[in-house]
Design a protein around this motif. Structure first.
Motif, PDB file in Angstrom:
ATOM      1  N   ASN A 118       0.819  -1.218   0.000  1.00 43.35           N
ATOM      2  CA  ASN A 118       0.000   0.000   0.000  1.00 43.35           C
ATOM      3  C   ASN A 118       0.850   1.264   0.000  1.00 43.35           C
ATOM      4  N   VAL A 119       1.963   1.220  -0.716  1.00 41.61           N
ATOM      5  CA  VAL A 119       2.838   2.382  -0.866  1.00 41.61           C
ATOM      6  C   VAL A 119       2.573   3.006  -2.239  1.00 41.61           C
ATOM      7  N   HIS A 120       2.379   4.316  -2.282  1.00 45.37           N
ATOM      8  CA  HIS A 120       2.208   5.018  -3.549  1.00 45.37           C
ATOM      9  C   HIS A 120       3.522   4.988  -4.332  1.00 45.37           C
ATOM     10  N   VAL A 121       3.414   4.849  -5.674  1.00 40.86           N
ATOM     11  CA  VAL A 121       4.598   4.645  -6.504  1.00 40.86           C
ATOM     12  C   VAL A 121       4.656   5.678  -7.622  1.00 40.86           C
ATOM     13  N   LEU A 122       5.831   6.267  -7.793  1.00 43.79           N
ATOM     14  CA  LEU A 122       6.173   7.032  -8.997  1.00 43.79           C
ATOM     15  C   LEU A 122       7.302   6.268  -9.669  1.00 43.79           C
ATOM     16  N   CYS A 123       7.016   5.700 -10.842  1.00 47.96           N
ATOM     17  CA  CYS A 123       7.976   4.834 -11.512  1.00 47.96           C
ATOM     18  C   CYS A 123       8.576   5.540 -12.718  1.00 47.96           C
ATOM     19  N   GLU A 124       9.856   5.314 -12.933  1.00 46.26           N
ATOM     20  CA  GLU A 124      10.502   5.805 -14.137  1.00 46.26           C
ATOM     21  C   GLU A 124       9.902   5.117 -15.357  1.00 46.26           C
ATOM     22  N   LYS A 125      10.109   5.707 -16.525  1.00 38.43           N
ATOM     23  CA  LYS A 125       9.669   5.101 -17.776  1.00 38.43           C
ATOM     24  C   LYS A 125      10.767   4.179 -18.296  1.00 38.43           C
ATOM     25  N   PRO A 126      10.427   3.160 -19.090  1.00 36.41           N
ATOM     26  CA  PRO A 126       9.070   2.665 -19.318  1.00 36.41           C
ATOM     27  C   PRO A 126       8.544   1.982 -18.059  1.00 36.41           C
ATOM     28  N   LEU A 127       7.246   2.053 -17.852  1.00 40.05           N
ATOM     29  CA  LEU A 127       6.658   1.512 -16.625  1.00 40.05           C
ATOM     30  C   LEU A 127       7.065   0.062 -16.400  1.00 40.05           C
ATOM     31  N   THR A 128       6.966  -0.766 -17.419  1.00 42.90           N
ATOM     32  CA  THR A 128       7.326  -2.183 -17.315  1.00 42.90           C
ATOM     33  C   THR A 128       7.909  -2.638 -18.641  1.00 42.90           C
ATOM     34  N   GLU A 129       8.363  -3.890 -18.657  1.00 41.52           N
ATOM     35  CA  GLU A 129       8.914  -4.463 -19.886  1.00 41.52           C
ATOM     36  C   GLU A 129       7.846  -5.093 -20.769  1.00 41.52           C
ATOM     37  N   SER A 130       6.622  -5.200 -20.291  1.00 42.51           N
ATOM     38  CA  SER A 130       5.555  -5.774 -21.110  1.00 42.51           C
ATOM     39  C   SER A 130       4.223  -5.163 -20.701  1.00 42.51           C
ATOM     40  N   ALA A 131       3.288  -5.199 -21.650  1.00 37.70           N
ATOM     41  CA  ALA A 131       1.958  -4.680 -21.364  1.00 37.70           C
ATOM     42  C   ALA A 131       1.252  -5.520 -20.309  1.00 37.70           C
TER      43      ALA A 131
END
Length: 332
Positions: free
Chosen positions: A85-98
């Motif tokens: 339950n921690v809020h996240v700000l992620c660098e791009k790209p969000l993930t390696e797959s859709a």
């Protein structure tokens, strides 16, 4: 408390300077990196209260986390944080797959935590203006789209994860393309069809990539390079007008009407350099953590571009490289 997970170049150049504008937040921030020496150096330089090697050691203490680890680690780290339950700000790209991106978005919705993404080029006044010009029909039906971004790779990467095995066989398309394909989908209002995608990877990390796409009446091309200097411009041609601009020019758009009349639209901006817009996104994240705002760029917003990245790599073919082929024939 905010955790900065990954103390590489982007954290030093963008996230920590932006966070240091909030002394009360910075005084409770924690820097996290498996290279504890670097984490301590960043904490000392910017005034964070702690430095640790493992994000798992601080998950129970933090309200929000900035995930700036290599892209191959985004999914696992972000999932652990969201599950806590921690809020996240992620660098791009969000993930390696859709598929990974969809799982993260669903998890964030399930637990009620925010999932934000640092696709800060959406905040450029020029980007917003282009979207408005297309959305209001001022350009008419979009017929052609061209985006060029090429320059020698000189990012001072601390992890080296842009290349080779650590990059998972992905290169300039996942790096620069994460921004550009997001703008393509955002501006055009949907994910285009891949007509063709070619790069120079030959099974490894690509440094040159060319995407041809189609969406309704629009035919488009995106050219990316870590080697050569391109014009670094976009041009979007409609049947009523054409919008164009420089890749790093965040506050002007060139407009050419079908009549031939030209106009340079100068857009108001508080930013002095593009990185200032990244600071605005981080300010938004702090307000999201305090539950005073909603994300400017949420994980669900970038799903179309992550799907488009998947489509490109699935259709990957080798670029024509006659210089290499000629050398190879001689060598044989």
């Amino acid at each position: 408390m905010i955790a900065l997970i990954g103390c590489g170049a982007i954290t030093e150049a963008l996230h920590l300077p932006a966070l240091s504008r909030h002394p009360q937040v910075m005084a409770r921030a924690v820097c996290v990196d498996p290279n504890l020496g670097r984490a301590k150096a960043m904490a000392t330089k910017f005034g964070a209260v702690r430095a640790v090697e493992r994000y798992q050691d601080v998950m129970s203490d933090v309200d929000g986390a900035i995930v700036a680890v290599p892209a191959s680690l985004h999914y696992g780290v972000a999932m652990d944080l969201l599950a806590a339950n921690v809020h996240v700000l992620c660098e791009k790209p969000l993930t390696e797959s859709a598929e990974q991106a969809r799982v993260l978005v669903a998890k964030a919705q399930e637990v009620g935590a925010a999932l934000c993404v640092n696709n800060y080029r959406r905040l450029y006044p020029s980007s917003i203006k282009v979207r408005d010009l297309i959305g209001t029909g001022e350009l008419g039906s979009i017929r052609q789209f061209e985006f060029l971004w090429g320059e020698q790779f000189d990012w001072p990467t601390a992890s080296g994860a842009y290349f080779g095995v650590a990059a998972g066989g992905r290169g300039v398309l996942a790096d620069k393309g994460a921004h550009i394909l997001d703008l393509v989908c955002w501006w055009l209002g949907g994910k285009p069809e891949v007509v063709s995608y070619e790069d120079d990877s030959m099974g490894g990390t690509e440094a040159v990539a060319v995407l041809h796409f189609r969406l309704k009446e629009c035919e488009g091309v995106v050219r990316l390079s870590w080697f050569s200097r391109y014009a670094n411009r976009f041009e979007i041609r409609g049947d009523r007008a054409t919008a164009a601009g420089g890749l790093f020019d965040w506050n002007t758009v060139d407009l050419k009407l079908a009549s031939g009349h030209r106009q340079k639209l100068r857009l108001p901006s508080t930013a002095k350099v593009p990185q200032d817009l990244g600071g605005i996104l981080l300010d938004n994240f702090l307000d999201v953590v305090r539950r005073r705002a909603v994300p400017i760029v949420a994980g669900s917003d970038v799903l179309p571009s992550i799907e488009l990245l998947d489509d490109c790599y699935a259709r990957r073919k080798r670029l024509a490289m006659p210089w290499y082929d000629a050398w190879h024939r001689i060598a044989d």
